[in-house]
Design a protein around this motif. Structure first.
Motif, PDB file in Angstrom:
ATOM      1  N   GLU A 153       1.031  -1.210   0.037  1.00  0.00           N
ATOM      2  CA  GLU A 153       0.149   0.093   0.217  1.00  0.00           C
ATOM      3  C   GLU A 153       0.894   1.121  -0.087  1.00  0.00           C
ATOM      4  N   ARG A 154       2.508   1.326   1.148  1.00  0.00           N
ATOM      5  CA  ARG A 154       3.055   2.751   0.629  1.00  0.00           C
ATOM      6  C   ARG A 154       3.697   2.776  -0.385  1.00  0.00           C
ATOM      7  N   ILE A 155       4.124   1.625  -0.957  1.00  0.00           N
ATOM      8  CA  ILE A 155       5.206   1.892  -2.137  1.00  0.00           C
ATOM      9  C   ILE A 155       4.195   2.018  -3.290  1.00  0.00           C
ATOM     10  N   LYS A 156       2.805   1.593  -3.717  1.00  0.00           N
ATOM     11  CA  LYS A 156       1.869   1.853  -4.294  1.00  0.00           C
ATOM     12  C   LYS A 156       1.517   3.190  -4.088  1.00  0.00           C
ATOM     13  N   ALA A 157       1.378   3.558  -3.106  1.00  0.00           N
ATOM     14  CA  ALA A 157       0.634   5.461  -3.315  1.00  0.00           C
ATOM     15  C   ALA A 157       2.123   6.092  -3.388  1.00  0.00           C
ATOM     16  N   ARG A 158       2.988   4.757  -3.218  1.00  0.00           N
ATOM     17  CA  ARG A 158       4.517   6.178  -3.676  1.00  0.00           C
ATOM     18  C   ARG A 158       4.391   6.247  -6.072  1.00  0.00           C
ATOM     19  N   GLY A 159       3.312   5.336  -7.203  1.00  0.00           N
ATOM     20  CA  GLY A 159       3.330   5.587  -7.729  1.00  0.00           C
ATOM     21  C   GLY A 159       3.839   4.485  -8.511  1.00  0.00           C
ATOM     22  N   ALA A 160       4.214   3.069  -8.152  1.00  0.00           N
ATOM     23  CA  ALA A 160       4.361   2.505  -8.074  1.00  0.00           C
ATOM     24  C   ALA A 160       3.542   1.465  -9.153  1.00  0.00           C
ATOM     25  N   GLU A 161       4.166   0.080  -9.913  1.00  0.00           N
ATOM     26  CA  GLU A 161       3.537  -0.549 -10.977  1.00  0.00           C
ATOM     27  C   GLU A 161       3.973  -1.591 -10.285  1.00  0.00           C
ATOM     28  N   PHE A 162       2.478  -2.231  -9.786  1.00  0.00           N
ATOM     29  CA  PHE A 162       2.267  -3.534  -9.207  1.00  0.00           C
ATOM     30  C   PHE A 162       2.321  -4.385 -10.367  1.00  0.00           C
ATOM     31  N   THR A 163       2.831  -5.835 -10.458  1.00  0.00           N
ATOM     32  CA  THR A 163       2.456  -6.913 -11.682  1.00  0.00           C
ATOM     33  C   THR A 163       1.288  -7.503 -10.802  1.00  0.00           C
ATOM     34  N   MET A 164       2.227  -7.741  -9.880  1.00  0.00           N
ATOM     35  CA  MET A 164       1.252  -8.707  -8.848  1.00  0.00           C
ATOM     36  C   MET A 164       0.978  -8.354  -7.660  1.00  0.00           C
ATOM     37  N   PRO A 165      -0.158  -8.293  -7.072  1.00  0.00           N
ATOM     38  CA  PRO A 165      -0.822  -8.107  -6.151  1.00  0.00           C
ATOM     39  C   PRO A 165      -0.184  -8.634  -4.651  1.00  0.00           C
ATOM     40  N   PRO A 166      -0.428  -8.553  -3.455  1.00  0.00           N
ATOM     41  CA  PRO A 166       0.459  -9.294  -2.411  1.00  0.00           C
ATOM     42  C   PRO A 166      -1.145 -11.335  -2.620  1.00  0.00           C
ATOM     43  N   THR A 167      -0.196 -12.121  -2.699  1.00  0.00           N
ATOM     44  CA  THR A 167      -0.433 -12.879  -3.606  1.00  0.00           C
ATOM     45  C   THR A 167       0.179 -14.216  -2.476  1.00  0.00           C
ATOM     46  N   GLU A 168      -0.265 -14.976  -1.732  1.00  0.00           N
ATOM     47  CA  GLU A 168       0.327 -16.066  -0.633  1.00  0.00           C
ATOM     48  C   GLU A 168       0.128 -16.943  -2.041  1.00  0.00           C
ATOM     49  N   VAL A 169       1.242 -17.647  -1.718  1.00  0.00           N
ATOM     50  CA  VAL A 169       1.989 -18.914  -2.650  1.00  0.00           C
ATOM     51  C   VAL A 169       2.944 -19.843  -1.082  1.00  0.00           C
ATOM     52  N   THR A 170       3.349 -21.021  -1.341  1.00  0.00           N
ATOM     53  CA  THR A 170       4.373 -22.045  -0.185  1.00  0.00           C
ATOM     54  C   THR A 170       5.011 -21.422   0.221  1.00  0.00           C
ATOM     55  N   GLY A 171       4.745 -20.770   1.949  1.00  0.00           N
ATOM     56  CA  GLY A 171       5.467 -20.416   2.557  1.00  0.00           C
ATOM     57  C   GLY A 171       5.815 -19.054   2.851  1.00  0.00           C
ATOM     58  N   SER A 172       4.884 -18.397   2.197  1.00  0.00           N
ATOM     59  CA  SER A 172       4.984 -16.731   1.933  1.00  0.00           C
ATOM     60  C   SER A 172       3.916 -15.719   1.190  1.00  0.00           C
ATOM     61  N   THR A 173       4.242 -14.557   1.307  1.00  0.00           N
ATOM     62  CA  THR A 173       3.363 -14.252   0.828  1.00  0.00           C
ATOM     63  C   THR A 173       3.648 -12.990  -0.023  1.00  0.00           C
ATOM     64  N   ILE A 174       3.815 -12.673  -1.701  1.00  0.00           N
ATOM     65  CA  ILE A 174       4.937 -12.498  -2.212  1.00  0.00           C
ATOM     66  C   ILE A 174       3.701 -10.634  -3.003  1.00  0.00           C
ATOM     67  N   ALA A 175       4.715  -9.984  -3.441  1.00  0.00           N
ATOM     68  CA  ALA A 175       3.798  -9.163  -4.248  1.00  0.00           C
ATOM     69  C   ALA A 175       5.025  -8.629  -5.067  1.00  0.00           C
ATOM     70  N   GLN A 176       5.020  -8.177  -6.366  1.00  0.00           N
ATOM     71  CA  GLN A 176       5.813  -7.728  -7.780  1.00  0.00           C
ATOM     72  C   GLN A 176       5.397  -6.501  -8.422  1.00  0.00           C
ATOM     73  N   LEU A 177       7.072  -6.189  -8.477  1.00  0.00           N
ATOM     74  CA  LEU A 177       6.308  -4.884  -9.333  1.00  0.00           C
ATOM     75  C   LEU A 177       7.966  -4.324 -10.474  1.00  0.00           C
ATOM     76  N   ASN A 178       6.980  -3.185 -11.170  1.00  0.00           N
ATOM     77  CA  ASN A 178       8.260  -3.169 -12.355  1.00  0.00           C
ATOM     78  C   ASN A 178       8.861  -1.994 -11.778  1.00  0.00           C
ATOM     79  N   ASP A 179      10.349  -2.087 -11.668  1.00  0.00           N
ATOM     80  CA  ASP A 179      10.320  -0.673 -11.204  1.00  0.00           C
ATOM     81  C   ASP A 179      11.015   0.170 -12.560  1.00  0.00           C
ATOM     82  N   THR A 180      10.547  -0.025 -13.444  1.00  0.00           N
ATOM     83  CA  THR A 180      10.522   0.925 -14.785  1.00  0.00           C
ATOM     84  C   THR A 180      12.032   1.078 -15.030  1.00  0.00           C
TER      85      THR A 180
END
Length: 130
Positions: free
Chosen positions: A90-117
């Motif tokens: 939420e903090r990084i998205k509010a600063r204008g980041a383009e996320f390619t994957m919102p927080p997603t639960e996967v085995t053993g963790s929750t991950i999110a991915q963004l494009n650093d442009t």
């Protein structure tokens, strides 16, 4: 032995510095030039003497090919770890980041991915508490 430095290739160092500091919240650690060569690193503000991330210009054809192939495969070039992936999202998205994957639960963790442009995918990971 200690891990003190790792690198990520970027297509524009000035743009990368803005993204990694102003958007992701890292702190500039080193920035100096020698002719056309620029040594630029960032670090976690929580661990300013910890591992540094070099924002290396991809002006080497092998580096550029590697960076583009990893990006096309959807593989993150760098991974950061957090105790609050949803809050950081939420903090990084509010600063204008383009996320390619919102927080997603996967085995053993929750991950999110963004494009650093700057040619890379960045993954933010929160390990599951067992």
């Amino acid at each position: 032995m200690k891990l003190k430095l790792t690198s990520v290739y970027v297509d524009n160092q000035e743009k990368a510095l803005r993204v990694y500091t102003e958007v992701l919240g890292l702190a500039k650690k080193a920035d100096f030039s020698n002719g056309p060569y620029r040594w630029l690193t960032v670090a976690s503000p929580d661990e300013p003497d910890g591992t540094e991330l070099q924002l290396a210009l991809n002006d080497n054809p092998a580096a550029k090919a590697y960076q583009q192939a990893i990006f096309q495969q959807g593989q993150p070039a760098v991974m950061f770890f957090t105790d609050d992936v949803k809050g950081d999202y939420e903090r990084i998205k509010a600063r204008g980041a383009e996320f390619t994957m919102p927080p997603t639960e996967v085995t053993g963790s929750t991950i999110a991915q963004l494009n650093d442009t700057c040619g890379n995918l960045v993954q933010i990971t929160q390990l599951a508490r067992w």
